[in-house]
Design a protein around this motif. Sequence first.
Motif, PDB file in Angstrom:
ATOM      1  N   THR A 242      31.868  41.378  51.521  1.00  0.00           N
ATOM      2  CA  THR A 242      31.688  39.954  51.851  1.00  0.00           C
ATOM      3  C   THR A 242      30.705  39.297  50.884  1.00  0.00           C
ATOM      4  N   CYS A 243      29.652  40.011  50.556  1.00  0.00           N
ATOM      5  CA  CYS A 243      28.652  39.460  49.631  1.00  0.00           C
ATOM      6  C   CYS A 243      29.261  39.224  48.239  1.00  0.00           C
ATOM      7  N   ILE A 244      30.060  40.173  47.777  1.00  0.00           N
ATOM      8  CA  ILE A 244      30.657  40.025  46.449  1.00  0.00           C
ATOM      9  C   ILE A 244      31.628  38.848  46.423  1.00  0.00           C
ATOM     10  N   ARG A 245      32.358  38.659  47.471  1.00  0.00           N
ATOM     11  CA  ARG A 245      33.345  37.574  47.549  1.00  0.00           C
ATOM     12  C   ARG A 245      32.726  36.249  47.979  1.00  0.00           C
ATOM     13  N   GLU A 246      31.458  36.259  48.218  1.00  0.00           N
ATOM     14  CA  GLU A 246      30.795  35.064  48.763  1.00  0.00           C
ATOM     15  C   GLU A 246      31.016  33.799  47.913  1.00  0.00           C
ATOM     16  N   PRO A 247      30.961  33.883  46.555  1.00  0.00           N
ATOM     17  CA  PRO A 247      31.196  32.650  45.773  1.00  0.00           C
ATOM     18  C   PRO A 247      32.597  32.070  46.023  1.00  0.00           C
ATOM     19  N   THR A 249      34.376  32.444  48.642  1.00  0.00           N
ATOM     20  CA  THR A 249      34.413  31.933  50.015  1.00  0.00           C
ATOM     21  C   THR A 249      33.723  30.580  50.092  1.00  0.00           C
ATOM     22  N   ARG A 250      32.652  30.418  49.295  1.00  0.00           N
ATOM     23  CA  ARG A 250      31.890  29.173  49.339  1.00  0.00           C
ATOM     24  C   ARG A 250      32.635  28.038  48.652  1.00  0.00           C
ATOM     25  N   SER A 251      33.322  28.357  47.549  1.00  0.00           N
ATOM     26  CA  SER A 251      34.032  27.303  46.790  1.00  0.00           C
ATOM     27  C   SER A 251      35.410  27.801  46.402  1.00  0.00           C
ATOM     28  N   ALA A 252      36.397  27.050  46.790  1.00  0.00           N
ATOM     29  CA  ALA A 252      37.783  27.465  46.516  1.00  0.00           C
ATOM     30  C   ALA A 252      38.083  27.434  45.023  1.00  0.00           C
ATOM     31  N   ASN A 253      37.372  26.592  44.229  1.00  0.00           N
ATOM     32  CA  ASN A 253      37.632  26.477  42.798  1.00  0.00           C
ATOM     33  C   ASN A 253      36.989  27.606  42.007  1.00  0.00           C
ATOM     34  N   CYS A 254      36.093  28.306  42.645  1.00  0.00           N
ATOM     35  CA  CYS A 254      35.366  29.378  41.961  1.00  0.00           C
ATOM     36  C   CYS A 254      36.255  30.609  41.884  1.00  0.00           C
ATOM     37  N   LYS A 255      36.137  31.294  40.737  1.00  0.00           N
ATOM     38  CA  LYS A 255      36.883  32.539  40.563  1.00  0.00           C
ATOM     39  C   LYS A 255      35.915  33.652  40.188  1.00  0.00           C
ATOM     40  N   LEU A 256      36.258  34.842  40.649  1.00  0.00           N
ATOM     41  CA  LEU A 256      35.416  35.987  40.344  1.00  0.00           C
ATOM     42  C   LEU A 256      35.698  36.462  38.939  1.00  0.00           C
ATOM     43  N   SER A 257      34.649  36.941  38.296  1.00  0.00           N
ATOM     44  CA  SER A 257      34.798  37.482  36.958  1.00  0.00           C
ATOM     45  C   SER A 257      35.530  38.826  37.045  1.00  0.00           C
ATOM     46  N   PRO A 258      36.055  39.265  35.902  1.00  0.00           N
ATOM     47  CA  PRO A 258      36.725  40.577  35.920  1.00  0.00           C
ATOM     48  C   PRO A 258      35.836  41.702  36.444  1.00  0.00           C
ATOM     49  N   ASP A 259      34.521  41.674  36.036  1.00  0.00           N
ATOM     50  CA  ASP A 259      33.621  42.714  36.544  1.00  0.00           C
ATOM     51  C   ASP A 259      33.459  42.612  38.050  1.00  0.00           C
ATOM     52  N   GLU A 260      33.363  41.373  38.570  1.00  0.00           N
ATOM     53  CA  GLU A 260      33.235  41.192  40.027  1.00  0.00           C
ATOM     54  C   GLU A 260      34.507  41.638  40.732  1.00  0.00           C
ATOM     55  N   LEU A 261      35.640  41.362  40.081  1.00  0.00           N
ATOM     56  CA  LEU A 261      36.894  41.833  40.685  1.00  0.00           C
ATOM     57  C   LEU A 261      36.941  43.362  40.713  1.00  0.00           C
ATOM     58  N   GLU A 262      36.386  43.960  39.609  1.00  0.00           N
ATOM     59  CA  GLU A 262      36.320  45.415  39.615  1.00  0.00           C
ATOM     60  C   GLU A 262      35.373  45.923  40.697  1.00  0.00           C
ATOM     61  N   ASN A 263      34.282  45.185  40.910  1.00  0.00           N
ATOM     62  CA  ASN A 263      33.369  45.559  42.007  1.00  0.00           C
ATOM     63  C   ASN A 263      34.090  45.523  43.347  1.00  0.00           C
ATOM     64  N   VAL A 264      34.875  44.438  43.543  1.00  0.00           N
ATOM     65  CA  VAL A 264      35.635  44.324  44.792  1.00  0.00           C
ATOM     66  C   VAL A 264      36.593  45.508  44.927  1.00  0.00           C
ATOM     67  N   ALA A 265      37.259  45.808  43.821  1.00  0.00           N
ATOM     68  CA  ALA A 265      38.217  46.923  43.846  1.00  0.00           C
ATOM     69  C   ALA A 265      37.509  48.245  44.146  1.00  0.00           C
ATOM     70  N   THR A 266      36.299  48.402  43.577  1.00  0.00           N
ATOM     71  CA  THR A 266      35.537  49.636  43.812  1.00  0.00           C
ATOM     72  C   THR A 266      35.173  49.783  45.283  1.00  0.00           C
ATOM     73  N   VAL A 267      34.668  48.673  45.870  1.00  0.00           N
ATOM     74  CA  VAL A 267      34.282  48.736  47.292  1.00  0.00           C
ATOM     75  C   VAL A 267      35.500  48.979  48.167  1.00  0.00           C
ATOM     76  N   GLU A 268      36.595  48.289  47.823  1.00  0.00           N
ATOM     77  CA  GLU A 268      37.817  48.481  48.625  1.00  0.00           C
ATOM     78  C   GLU A 268      38.328  49.914  48.498  1.00  0.00           C
TER      79      GLU A 268
END
Length: 905
Positions: A242-247, A249-268
Amino acid sequence: TDEIMQQEIRPLVAVDIIEQLHRQFAILSGGRGKDGAPIITFPEFAGFSDIPDEDFLNVVTYLTSIPSLEAASIGFIIIIDRRRDKWSAVKASLTRIAGAFPGNLQLVFVLRPSRFIQRTIADIGIKLYRDDFKMKVPIIMLNSVSDLHGYIDKSQLTRELGGTLEYGHSQWIHHRTAIENFAMTVKTIAQMLQTFGTDLAETELPNDVQCTEDLLSAHTDHHSKLKDELKLAVKQGATLLTCIREPVTRSANCKLSPDELENVATVERLLAQLDETEKAFDQFWTKHHLKLEQCLQLRHFEHDFREVKLALDNLMEAQAGFADIGDSVTRVEHLLKEQKQLEEKGQEPLEKAQSLALHGEQLIQNNHYAVDSIRPKCVELRRICDDFTNETKKKYDILGKSLELHKQLDKASQWCEAGIYLLASQAVDKCQSQEGAETALVEIEKFLVTAKEHQLSNPKEFYNQFDMILTPEIKANAQRILQKLEDVQEMFDKRQVSLKKLAAKQTRPVQPVAPHPESSPKRASPKITRPAGSLQCEALSARSRHSGALNNAAHPLCQLVLHLSSHRSVLYATSQLQLTHIINELIETERVYVEELQSIIEGYASEMDNPNLVHLIPSALQNKKEILFGNLPEIYEFHNRHVGTGGIFLKEIENCIENPELLARCFLKRKEDLQIYEKYCQNKPRSEALWRQCGDSIFFQECQRKLDHKLSLDAYLLKPVQRITKYQLLLKEMLKCSKNSEGTAELEEALATVLDIIKAVNDSMHQIAITGYEGDVSELGKLLMQGSFNVWTDHKKGHNKVKDLARFKPMQRHLFLYTKMLLFCKKREENTDGHEKTASYSFKNSLKMSTVGITENVKGDNKKFEIWYNGREEVYIIQASSVELKNTWISEIRKVLTGQLEACR
């Protein structure tokens, strides 16, 4: 996976270099090149050249380890921002990166110093020293961030580089730390689950209930703790995600960076791994837990099986002990009652066995792992139950046949006794007339009609019918009764022949006939030898053959002899019948007596220890069970040992039914055992006093209600006293019926034995009432005699002879004669709470038997005698109530003195 998890060398993590990361001399912003190459930025850092090589290497190594293998294989793009620095700093940076960068490089962008001189120096320097940097990738020198935008999209650059990529270094460090902590948590939990699983797999199943319960409880607790750890880890991963995806969640126009997406993938991926691990562990635990529960079920089953098997074995052993089939109707009925009690006693263990077998079958149906162990036990339980049921049915069948047999034997015996009585009751004088003879014939014929109802069947059929239960003793008894039937039938046949001849003769006066010389009364009659009870008259038949005057069996004299012979047989049979009745009464009353003793002990004495009834017991009765009941348990054990279990005493009495003269031996053999009644009677006054004090308590009323006794306890406590008296009465009755017969002497000795016990009991009852004697009465020897007398004293003191003032008025004294001492006591009677008077004996004087003498006769009164002491210094003139009593006392005293004299010699 196991090998990786067990490796001691672990990769570098953020927490290990947290301080170096916070200095921010190199960052992984998450931006990517056009081909997806990860971008590492070296921002402006004043002390870059001062950073230790180890710190630099650790940070760069850590940053290059974060992108995925796919992205890292493209090659890293390095951006060195030295716009505010000097050429020396650019050179130093390139040199350090070229020498220590661990990853695969694709491009190096250098934002050269912005000041003119430094920029010029940088241009020249890069041309001169490019080869010294030993980089195989291009180094692109840029004058501004605008030039950089021509190579990398602004969306992949941070704001410091004129881009739009949102990057917070503290937040990045926090995310990396959290992800790595979560990864470590997942790894730790996996190791814990693996270790626990290994322990479960290697655990040996216990062999008893308690250890199995403890093991199941311990494993369940450990499982619960691990499940809690799993839940906590899943919650931690979800929070991190939830913390990683927080940006976003806060703003629909915001996109996660590739590293953040990798972080999400790692946690998942870690959460998925946790989920798979939990499922695998739950599956394994379910199997293990089921096996533990089944093991516990098995141990309970085995424990219950051992208990039920022991109860069934005891039951079968008790049943096997019922080998006796009885030798009388009373005995068989008693055995049937005992068999019924055993059957009722066996209902509970049989029901438990059936229930346990059913439970075992349910375990088998539920796919229990120990089917091979459970099924044989179920089979064995059902087999034992069937064996007991079948054996019980067989016992009932045998005892039923035995009862039928003995009833037939008894009926036949009773028919014989009744027949003998009928023959004896037919008066001779009434049978001399035709009418009297016909009447007697009718009586006999009517009686013979009842033969079919009471006689035994054909002997051959009889033996075939009861062959399975005919023991040698029963067979001998049956043969005796069959022989008796034949004898009685023969008696009736001969009586009928005689009566028919009397009824057939003409009704005319009998003419006197002179006897022949050879039949003269003066001649000795021929000696006749025949069995007792025979109805033949050989002597008179012989005379009639010579005289021809007497009509053989029809002559009245012959009839009289025949009748008298039959009457003697009847008298003998009657005597035997009376003895049999007395022995039967002794046996029946003995059984009832034992049952009453048992009911007292179980229904009263044992209940005094029942915690549920303690509150009903009065305080005066607390801890006084031995006083109230005396040695009643000892008496019960004696009788129960020989009677209740079908023991020696009862068997000997039962064997006396056919041989009454043997009864005396039973009592003579038990002479020493019967002394326990003396001890009981000695305690009786104390028991009665305690009963008068507590007899009205609710405790005794409750016990009496449970036992359904019509009489209270004190009535049953008199039973032992009444029983010893009963023995005396029955022996006296037997002696009356056995005068001048075999065994009379032994009967008299047995009666004397019982009378001695009664006397000893009576003496001891008086002895315990002695008061005021300072010594120990038990040290005076055996109590030989006791009784009340008139006593005068005549003492000499010095040379003067002192006589009692009231010489002619005697003292009333109760004397106790022991082997060592003679006690003089005064009898006193006291009323106790409205009850009958209780006697006590106040001690007055004593004489040692080793120093006394006796004068057997005193002038003027043949009931008096003297006992003197110390050379007639003290003389006691004693008057008995009768000459017989006096002689008895003198005889006993003489025996004591003679015994002392022989001992001295």
